[in-house]
Design a protein around this motif. Structure first.
Motif, PDB file in Angstrom:
ATOM      1  N   CYS A   1      -2.554   6.062   8.433  1.00  0.00           N
ATOM      2  CA  CYS A   1      -2.657   4.699   8.066  1.00  0.00           C
ATOM      3  C   CYS A   1      -2.533   3.794   9.205  1.00  0.00           C
ATOM      4  O   CYS A   1      -1.458   3.801  10.128  1.00  0.00           O
ATOM      5  CB  CYS A   1      -1.180   4.411   7.412  1.00  0.00           C
ATOM      6  SG  CYS A   1      -0.622   2.847   6.960  1.00  0.00           S
ATOM      7  N   ASN A   2      -3.581   3.175   9.609  1.00  0.00           N
ATOM      8  CA  ASN A   2      -3.839   2.259  10.581  1.00  0.00           C
ATOM      9  C   ASN A   2      -2.704   1.095  10.855  1.00  0.00           C
ATOM     10  O   ASN A   2      -2.344   0.867  11.850  1.00  0.00           O
ATOM     11  CB  ASN A   2      -5.143   1.669  10.545  1.00  0.00           C
ATOM     12  CG  ASN A   2      -6.307   2.750  11.021  1.00  0.00           C
ATOM     13  OD1 ASN A   2      -5.984   3.541  11.836  1.00  0.00           O
ATOM     14  ND2 ASN A   2      -7.415   2.508  10.244  1.00  0.00           N
ATOM     15  N   LYS A   3      -2.070   0.759   9.816  1.00  0.00           N
ATOM     16  CA  LYS A   3      -1.083  -0.353   9.854  1.00  0.00           C
ATOM     17  C   LYS A   3       0.097   0.380  10.392  1.00  0.00           C
ATOM     18  O   LYS A   3       0.818  -0.454  11.072  1.00  0.00           O
ATOM     19  CB  LYS A   3      -0.914  -0.948   8.345  1.00  0.00           C
ATOM     20  CG  LYS A   3      -0.145  -2.083   8.459  1.00  0.00           C
ATOM     21  CD  LYS A   3       0.146  -2.807   7.131  1.00  0.00           C
ATOM     22  CE  LYS A   3      -1.163  -3.842   6.639  1.00  0.00           C
ATOM     23  NZ  LYS A   3      -1.289  -4.817   7.881  1.00  0.00           N
TER      24      LYS A   3
ATOM     25  N   TYR B   1       0.438   4.200   0.957  1.00  0.00           N
ATOM     26  CA  TYR B   1       0.340   5.065   1.995  1.00  0.00           C
ATOM     27  C   TYR B   1       0.874   4.594   3.212  1.00  0.00           C
ATOM     28  O   TYR B   1       1.673   5.366   4.128  1.00  0.00           O
ATOM     29  CB  TYR B   1      -1.311   5.407   2.399  1.00  0.00           C
ATOM     30  CG  TYR B   1      -1.929   6.117   1.396  1.00  0.00           C
ATOM     31  CD1 TYR B   1      -2.083   7.317   1.047  1.00  0.00           C
ATOM     32  CD2 TYR B   1      -2.599   5.066   0.368  1.00  0.00           C
ATOM     33  CE1 TYR B   1      -2.634   7.721  -0.175  1.00  0.00           C
ATOM     34  CE2 TYR B   1      -3.592   5.684  -0.492  1.00  0.00           C
ATOM     35  CZ  TYR B   1      -3.463   7.080  -0.747  1.00  0.00           C
ATOM     36  OH  TYR B   1      -4.043   7.542  -1.930  1.00  0.00           O
ATOM     37  N   PHE B   2       1.262   3.271   3.094  1.00  0.00           N
ATOM     38  CA  PHE B   2       1.901   2.501   4.238  1.00  0.00           C
ATOM     39  C   PHE B   2       3.382   2.839   4.121  1.00  0.00           C
ATOM     40  O   PHE B   2       4.165   3.191   4.884  1.00  0.00           O
ATOM     41  CB  PHE B   2       1.565   1.066   4.057  1.00  0.00           C
ATOM     42  CG  PHE B   2       2.507   0.356   5.089  1.00  0.00           C
ATOM     43  CD1 PHE B   2       2.311   0.389   6.341  1.00  0.00           C
ATOM     44  CD2 PHE B   2       3.550  -0.653   4.723  1.00  0.00           C
ATOM     45  CE1 PHE B   2       2.959  -0.326   7.398  1.00  0.00           C
ATOM     46  CE2 PHE B   2       4.267  -1.154   5.627  1.00  0.00           C
ATOM     47  CZ  PHE B   2       3.964  -1.086   6.926  1.00  0.00           C
TER      48      PHE B   2
ATOM     49  N   CYS C   1       0.772  -1.285  -0.005  1.00  0.00           N
ATOM     50  CA  CYS C   1       0.115  -0.066  -0.073  1.00  0.00           C
ATOM     51  C   CYS C   1       1.050   1.247  -0.056  1.00  0.00           C
ATOM     52  O   CYS C   1       1.757   1.316   0.934  1.00  0.00           O
ATOM     53  CB  CYS C   1      -0.928   0.084   1.234  1.00  0.00           C
ATOM     54  SG  CYS C   1      -2.027   1.561   1.336  1.00  0.00           S
TER      55      CYS C   1
ATOM     56  N   GLN D   1      -9.813   0.648  10.380  1.00  0.00           N
ATOM     57  CA  GLN D   1      -9.915  -0.162   9.123  1.00  0.00           C
ATOM     58  C   GLN D   1      -8.694  -0.308   8.246  1.00  0.00           C
ATOM     59  O   GLN D   1      -7.845   0.932   8.376  1.00  0.00           O
ATOM     60  CB  GLN D   1     -10.833   0.554   8.227  1.00  0.00           C
ATOM     61  CG  GLN D   1     -11.323   0.004   6.856  1.00  0.00           C
ATOM     62  CD  GLN D   1     -12.619  -0.912   6.951  1.00  0.00           C
ATOM     63  OE1 GLN D   1     -13.175  -0.784   8.102  1.00  0.00           O
ATOM     64  NE2 GLN D   1     -13.048  -1.547   6.001  1.00  0.00           N
ATOM     65  N   CYS D   2      -8.396  -1.363   7.632  1.00  0.00           N
ATOM     66  CA  CYS D   2      -7.261  -1.475   6.804  1.00  0.00           C
ATOM     67  C   CYS D   2      -7.607  -2.233   5.680  1.00  0.00           C
ATOM     68  O   CYS D   2      -8.185  -3.354   5.701  1.00  0.00           O
ATOM     69  CB  CYS D   2      -6.028  -1.780   7.260  1.00  0.00           C
ATOM     70  SG  CYS D   2      -4.765  -2.414   6.393  1.00  0.00           S
ATOM     71  N   ILE D   3      -7.520  -1.518   4.420  1.00  0.00           N
ATOM     72  CA  ILE D   3      -7.879  -2.418   3.193  1.00  0.00           C
ATOM     73  C   ILE D   3      -6.772  -2.921   2.249  1.00  0.00           C
ATOM     74  O   ILE D   3      -6.971  -3.285   1.043  1.00  0.00           O
ATOM     75  CB  ILE D   3      -9.014  -1.630   2.517  1.00  0.00           C
ATOM     76  CG1 ILE D   3      -8.373  -0.492   1.920  1.00  0.00           C
ATOM     77  CG2 ILE D   3     -10.089  -1.310   2.915  1.00  0.00           C
ATOM     78  CD1 ILE D   3      -9.155   0.533   0.743  1.00  0.00           C
ATOM     79  N   ALA D   4      -5.837  -3.029   2.842  1.00  0.00           N
ATOM     80  CA  ALA D   4      -4.381  -3.458   2.403  1.00  0.00           C
ATOM     81  C   ALA D   4      -4.550  -4.900   2.029  1.00  0.00           C
ATOM     82  O   ALA D   4      -5.372  -5.877   2.420  1.00  0.00           O
ATOM     83  CB  ALA D   4      -3.448  -3.317   3.204  1.00  0.00           C
TER      84      ALA D   4
ATOM     85  N   HIS E   1      -6.302  -2.527  -3.908  1.00  0.00           N
ATOM     86  CA  HIS E   1      -6.607  -2.857  -2.485  1.00  0.00           C
ATOM     87  C   HIS E   1      -7.390  -3.761  -2.405  1.00  0.00           C
ATOM     88  O   HIS E   1      -7.910  -4.606  -3.244  1.00  0.00           O
ATOM     89  CB  HIS E   1      -6.895  -1.666  -1.726  1.00  0.00           C
ATOM     90  CG  HIS E   1      -5.819  -0.719  -1.344  1.00  0.00           C
ATOM     91  ND1 HIS E   1      -4.999  -0.092  -2.265  1.00  0.00           N
ATOM     92  CD2 HIS E   1      -5.119  -0.502  -0.077  1.00  0.00           C
ATOM     93  CE1 HIS E   1      -4.427   0.605  -1.749  1.00  0.00           C
ATOM     94  NE2 HIS E   1      -4.101   0.377  -0.501  1.00  0.00           N
TER      95      HIS E   1
ATOM     96  N   CYS F   1      -7.211   5.456   7.565  1.00  0.00           N
ATOM     97  CA  CYS F   1      -6.869   4.791   6.497  1.00  0.00           C
ATOM     98  C   CYS F   1      -7.095   5.540   5.319  1.00  0.00           C
ATOM     99  O   CYS F   1      -8.008   5.907   4.600  1.00  0.00           O
ATOM    100  CB  CYS F   1      -7.454   3.559   6.230  1.00  0.00           C
ATOM    101  SG  CYS F   1      -7.345   2.628   4.932  1.00  0.00           S
TER     102      CYS F   1
END
Ligand code: SF4
Length: 359
Positions: free
Chosen positions: A130-132, A121-122, A119, A185-188, A149, A139
């Motif tokens: 970025c929640n991760k 943004y990560f 991702c 949320q994370c959609i990675a 994603h 996110c």
């Protein structure tokens, strides 16, 4: 500049001890970790190099016909190993679909399993959301560029340990409610092609750690993001991957790893499919269908497997089976095309698998 302590572990016990200290990271080929460090995404204070530990770079046969693949076996060596090509061509195909020849020469099996999402943004620390990378921050991908994603399993309320395939997962809502879910949320997607092939072949990951050795089924090694998207897998603190075991397999002659991507090589999957069939003439005795590029873990298409089992492959059966898989898809504006693409990729991969392995 940050000071980093580099240690070359002489054995597994030393590696586990060092890896149990705060700020430690295991390094094999370094093909992902060094990128993360250069970008400021990962900031370990101690690197534990496990590539000199005797035995971890070996591929050995198991009683009953399986294979044990050491954690530091290089991806290129695994892909080209005679027994892998003969008995597990699906794994060889998946490995050769990944990265570039240079990267496959450096990357290890353990590191491949541990690689992090691609991702954008990560990887770009300029983005605060970025929640991760920063749990609870949001996110950026949800409102931004989400072409690469997930379309499955990204609902934060889904239990990260529930089975993919996802009727079971959908039933396992946690108690933190929609507001907390949206905030986490994370959609990675999980980027490893090898992992998709290993999941289809019912592999088992062997790990060791402060509390001893244990086995993790490949299907449960990676997690759905749930409320803890910072966690990619189910390793506990201090644990190290030592090997991957492949059981004896009936999926040696009718397999196909199909990878759909924006470039012909050196690109991550938009959608990939590991299709493995055990055929009796034109009838499917059993099937494994696992997708990559669509979820936070290799996504097993259990409904497709069930609908193909015992059936003769024809256009109507394939179309019906592929359609069953996407009923639970949750696409975003940038990746809605993956819903149709995933169905077409499954149909093509199964058709090609049924024709056997090209010489
Ligand atoms: Fe971060 Fe995951 Fe969102 Fe990407 S999809 S910005 S990795 S939280």
């Amino acid at each position: 500049m940050n000071a980093i302590d580099y240690q070359r572990a002489p054995d597994l016990a030393s590696a586990v001890r060092a890896n149990s200290l705060a700020g430690s990271a295991i390094i094999g080929g370094g093909t992902n970790l060094l990128d993360l460090m250069k970008g400021g995404v990962a900031q370990p204070v101690r690197l534990i190099d496990i590539t000199r530990i005797a035995g971890l770079d070996q591929i050995t046969t198991l009683p009953g016909g399986g294979l044990r693949i050491g954690a530091t076996v290089r991806n290129s060596d695994l892909a080209n190993h005679a027994l892998v090509r003969e008995r597990y061509p699906l794994l060889s195909q998946a490995l050769l679909a990944g990265a570039s020849a240079q990267l496959r020469n450096m990357a290890t099996v353990g590191g491949n399993l541990m690689q992090r999402t691609r991702c954008h943004y990560f990887y770009d620390v300029v983005y605060a959301e970025c929640n991760k990378r920063r749990p609870g921050s949001g996110c950026a991908a949800q409102q931004g560029f989400n072409r690469m994603h997930a379309i499955f399993g990204a609902d934060a309320r889904l239990d990260p340990n529930a089975l993919a395939g996802s009727t079971a997962a959908a039933a396992a809502m946690n108690s933190q409610g929609d507001a907390g879910a949206a905030h986490s949320q994370c959609i990675a997607v999980q980027p490893s092609d090898m992992s998709v092939g290993l999941a289809a072949l019912d592999a088992t990951v062997r790990v060791t750690g402060p509390n001893g050795d244990r086995l993790i089924a490949m299907e449960h090694f990676h997690r759905l993001p749930g409320m803890t998207p910072e966690r990619d897998n189910n390793l506990e603190p201090g644990e190290i991957i030592t090997a991957v075991d492949l059981p004896a397999s009936n999926f040696g002659s009718h397999v196909r790893y199909l990878k759909i991507r924006d470039r012909a090589s050196y690109a991550f999957a938009l959608v990939s499919v590991a299709a493995a069939l055990d055929m009796d003439g034109n009838r499917v005795r059993s099937a494994r269908i696992v997708l990559g590029g669509v979820a936070h873990k290799p996504w097993r298409a259990a409904s497709v497997e069930q609908m193909l089992t015992g059936r003769t492959l024809d256009d109507a059966t394939l179309a019906q089976a592929a359609a069953s898989m996407v009923r639970e898809a949750q696409p975003y504006p940038g990746n809605a095309f993956k819903v149709t693409l995933a169905q077409r990729a499954v149909i093509r991969a199964v058709r090609e698998a049924s024709q056997g392995v090209p010489a």
